[in-house]
Scaffold this motif. Sequence first.
Motif, PDB file in Angstrom:
ATOM      1  N   LEU A  12     -58.423  -7.490  41.022  1.00 23.09           N
ATOM      2  CA  LEU A  12     -59.302  -8.028  42.048  1.00 23.09           C
ATOM      3  C   LEU A  12     -58.674  -9.235  42.746  1.00 23.09           C
ATOM      4  O   LEU A  12     -58.692  -9.337  43.974  1.00 23.09           O
ATOM      5  N   LEU A  13     -58.093 -10.129  41.955  1.00 20.92           N
ATOM      6  CA  LEU A  13     -57.451 -11.318  42.524  1.00 20.92           C
ATOM      7  C   LEU A  13     -56.235 -10.936  43.363  1.00 20.92           C
ATOM      8  O   LEU A  13     -55.997 -11.518  44.434  1.00 20.92           O
ATOM      9  N   PHE A  14     -55.469  -9.967  42.871  1.00 23.86           N
ATOM     10  CA  PHE A  14     -54.291  -9.486  43.607  1.00 23.86           C
ATOM     11  C   PHE A  14     -54.709  -8.924  44.957  1.00 23.86           C
ATOM     12  O   PHE A  14     -54.135  -9.276  46.003  1.00 23.86           O
ATOM     13  N   PHE A  15     -55.711  -8.048  44.925  1.00 25.08           N
ATOM     14  CA  PHE A  15     -56.169  -7.437  46.167  1.00 25.08           C
ATOM     15  C   PHE A  15     -56.749  -8.483  47.108  1.00 25.08           C
ATOM     16  O   PHE A  15     -56.467  -8.475  48.312  1.00 25.08           O
ATOM     17  N   ALA A  16     -57.563  -9.398  46.575  1.00 27.24           N
ATOM     18  CA  ALA A  16     -58.206 -10.423  47.400  1.00 27.24           C
ATOM     19  C   ALA A  16     -57.172 -11.294  48.103  1.00 27.24           C
ATOM     20  O   ALA A  16     -57.314 -11.611  49.293  1.00 27.24           O
ATOM     21  N   TYR A  61     -56.861  -3.467  63.934  1.00 24.99           N
ATOM     22  CA  TYR A  61     -58.242  -3.876  63.699  1.00 24.99           C
ATOM     23  C   TYR A  61     -58.953  -2.963  62.704  1.00 24.99           C
ATOM     24  O   TYR A  61     -59.775  -3.421  61.907  1.00 24.99           O
ATOM     25  N   SER A  62     -58.642  -1.683  62.730  1.00 22.60           N
ATOM     26  CA  SER A  62     -59.304  -0.756  61.801  1.00 22.60           C
ATOM     27  C   SER A  62     -58.784  -0.911  60.378  1.00 22.60           C
ATOM     28  O   SER A  62     -59.517  -0.640  59.417  1.00 22.60           O
ATOM     29  N   ALA A  63     -57.539  -1.371  60.225  1.00 24.84           N
ATOM     30  CA  ALA A  63     -56.921  -1.456  58.898  1.00 24.84           C
ATOM     31  C   ALA A  63     -57.697  -2.365  57.951  1.00 24.84           C
ATOM     32  O   ALA A  63     -57.853  -2.063  56.757  1.00 24.84           O
ATOM     33  N   ILE A  64     -58.210  -3.484  58.450  1.00 24.00           N
ATOM     34  CA  ILE A  64     -58.947  -4.425  57.615  1.00 24.00           C
ATOM     35  C   ILE A  64     -60.175  -3.767  57.017  1.00 24.00           C
ATOM     36  O   ILE A  64     -60.455  -3.872  55.814  1.00 24.00           O
ATOM     37  N   PHE A  65     -60.938  -3.062  57.847  1.00 16.58           N
ATOM     38  CA  PHE A  65     -62.167  -2.421  57.375  1.00 16.58           C
ATOM     39  C   PHE A  65     -61.862  -1.224  56.474  1.00 16.58           C
ATOM     40  O   PHE A  65     -62.616  -0.925  55.550  1.00 16.58           O
ATOM     41  N   VAL A  66     -60.754  -0.556  56.745  1.00 15.35           N
ATOM     42  CA  VAL A  66     -60.323   0.545  55.881  1.00 15.35           C
ATOM     43  C   VAL A  66     -60.031   0.037  54.471  1.00 15.35           C
ATOM     44  O   VAL A  66     -60.489   0.613  53.478  1.00 15.35           O
ATOM     45  N   LEU A  67     -59.282  -1.046  54.362  1.00 19.84           N
ATOM     46  CA  LEU A  67     -58.939  -1.611  53.064  1.00 19.84           C
ATOM     47  C   LEU A  67     -60.183  -2.065  52.305  1.00 19.84           C
ATOM     48  O   LEU A  67     -60.334  -1.786  51.112  1.00 19.84           O
ATOM     49  N   LEU A  68     -61.080  -2.738  52.998  1.00 21.03           N
ATOM     50  CA  LEU A  68     -62.276  -3.261  52.346  1.00 21.03           C
ATOM     51  C   LEU A  68     -63.203  -2.142  51.897  1.00 21.03           C
ATOM     52  O   LEU A  68     -63.673  -2.133  50.759  1.00 21.03           O
ATOM     53  N   ALA A  69     -63.454  -1.185  52.770  1.00 17.49           N
ATOM     54  CA  ALA A  69     -64.324  -0.064  52.420  1.00 17.49           C
ATOM     55  C   ALA A  69     -63.703   0.791  51.321  1.00 17.49           C
ATOM     56  O   ALA A  69     -64.387   1.227  50.387  1.00 17.49           O
ATOM     57  N   GLY A  70     -62.393   1.005  51.406  1.00 12.13           N
ATOM     58  CA  GLY A  70     -61.711   1.825  50.408  1.00 12.13           C
ATOM     59  C   GLY A  70     -61.711   1.192  49.038  1.00 12.13           C
ATOM     60  O   GLY A  70     -61.903   1.874  48.022  1.00 12.13           O
ATOM     61  N   PHE A  71     -61.520  -0.117  48.978  1.00 14.44           N
ATOM     62  CA  PHE A  71     -61.473  -0.815  47.692  1.00 14.44           C
ATOM     63  C   PHE A  71     -62.790  -0.673  46.937  1.00 14.44           C
ATOM     64  O   PHE A  71     -62.804  -0.530  45.713  1.00 14.44           O
ATOM     65  N   THR A  72     -63.907  -0.691  47.645  1.00 19.46           N
ATOM     66  CA  THR A  72     -65.217  -0.597  46.987  1.00 19.46           C
ATOM     67  C   THR A  72     -65.447   0.774  46.354  1.00 19.46           C
ATOM     68  O   THR A  72     -66.283   0.910  45.459  1.00 19.46           O
ATOM     69  N   PHE A  74     -63.789   2.352  44.300  1.00 20.06           N
ATOM     70  CA  PHE A  74     -63.324   2.467  42.916  1.00 20.06           C
ATOM     71  C   PHE A  74     -64.049   1.494  41.990  1.00 20.06           C
ATOM     72  O   PHE A  74     -63.628   1.275  40.858  1.00 20.06           O
ATOM     73  N   ASN A  75     -65.153   0.940  42.477  1.00 18.83           N
ATOM     74  CA  ASN A  75     -65.967   0.035  41.666  1.00 18.83           C
ATOM     75  C   ASN A  75     -67.050   0.848  40.969  1.00 18.83           C
ATOM     76  O   ASN A  75     -67.973   1.352  41.608  1.00 18.83           O
ATOM     77  N   SER A  76     -66.937   0.975  39.666  1.00 15.84           N
ATOM     78  CA  SER A  76     -67.866   1.803  38.896  1.00 15.84           C
ATOM     79  C   SER A  76     -69.294   1.264  38.943  1.00 15.84           C
ATOM     80  O   SER A  76     -70.264   2.025  38.874  1.00 15.84           O
ATOM     81  N   LYS A  77     -69.449  -0.065  39.065  1.00 13.55           N
ATOM     82  CA  LYS A  77     -70.787  -0.661  39.116  1.00 13.55           C
ATOM     83  C   LYS A  77     -71.510  -0.283  40.401  1.00 13.55           C
ATOM     84  O   LYS A  77     -72.702   0.024  40.393  1.00 13.55           O
ATOM     85  N   ILE A  78     -70.783  -0.318  41.518  1.00 10.30           N
ATOM     86  CA  ILE A  78     -71.382   0.089  42.788  1.00 10.30           C
ATOM     87  C   ILE A  78     -71.772   1.553  42.735  1.00 10.30           C
ATOM     88  O   ILE A  78     -72.871   1.938  43.168  1.00 10.30           O
ATOM     89  N   LEU A  79     -70.904   2.382  42.172  1.00 10.11           N
ATOM     90  CA  LEU A  79     -71.176   3.812  42.077  1.00 10.11           C
ATOM     91  C   LEU A  79     -72.399   4.094  41.218  1.00 10.11           C
ATOM     92  O   LEU A  79     -73.246   4.930  41.552  1.00 10.11           O
ATOM     93  N   ALA A  80     -72.518   3.366  40.080  1.00 14.86           N
ATOM     94  CA  ALA A  80     -73.620   3.612  39.140  1.00 14.86           C
ATOM     95  C   ALA A  80     -74.948   3.047  39.637  1.00 14.86           C
ATOM     96  O   ALA A  80     -75.985   3.716  39.560  1.00 14.86           O
ATOM     97  N   LYS A  81     -74.922   1.810  40.149  1.00 17.01           N
ATOM     98  CA  LYS A  81     -76.169   1.132  40.519  1.00 17.01           C
ATOM     99  C   LYS A  81     -76.577   1.359  41.969  1.00 17.01           C
ATOM    100  O   LYS A  81     -77.766   1.338  42.298  1.00 17.01           O
TER     101      LYS A  81
END
Length: 208
Positions: A12-16, A61-72, A74-81
């Motif tokens: 998370l820190l690396f990606f951020a 301009y699209s790359a920023i939103f692609v990275l942010l949306a794509g990263f989410t 793989f978050n198991s908590k978002i997927l589950a909840k």
Amino acid sequence: MKSISYKQVAWLLFFAYFFMLMVQITLRYIPLNSEVSFLQIKQTEVSGIKAYLPIFYIHVYSAIFVLLAGFTQFNSKILAKYPKIHQWLGYLYVGLVLLFASPSGIFIGWFANGGLMAKTSFIILGILWFWFTIKAILLILKRKIIAHKKFMYRSFALAASAITLRLWKVILVYLFHPAPMDVYQIIAWLGWIPNLLIAEWLIKKKIV
């Protein structure tokens, strides 16, 4: 209470960190300016190819939103909840990649520095990115969840090349001081092939 996964925190820190660097790079092009950063060495294309500049901006301009949306994705908590959030962010990622980021990347790749070697790499990258992404969405529509996950790993691995390409460039220049054209030819391939190999390793480790 579930113990903290230090690997997840490190990732998370690396990606951020690198995501914020990407934001800084994007902000250089706001307001629109055709003579800043990377565009300073692309003045032949900017002045000679009418479509180059708007397509370049679409890609950046699209790359920023692609990275942010794509990263989410793989978050198991978002997927589950919050499965609906996962779903809508997934559609956002797919839409941005298929309609904007990948086609514009292929176009820009055709005019890449570094000659045929670099151009070939960026075009292959764009085509694979498009294919992996559309395959992922077609599979989830058929409820083939495991296969969908595999192709999302592959798609995001290529999306992350926006980060890793710049990281490799810094490393190569710092360690070896190669000629500028040599740098473009090397990072054109190094920016995404290791990502894809890591994705395949993660697929076998986590999914299969």
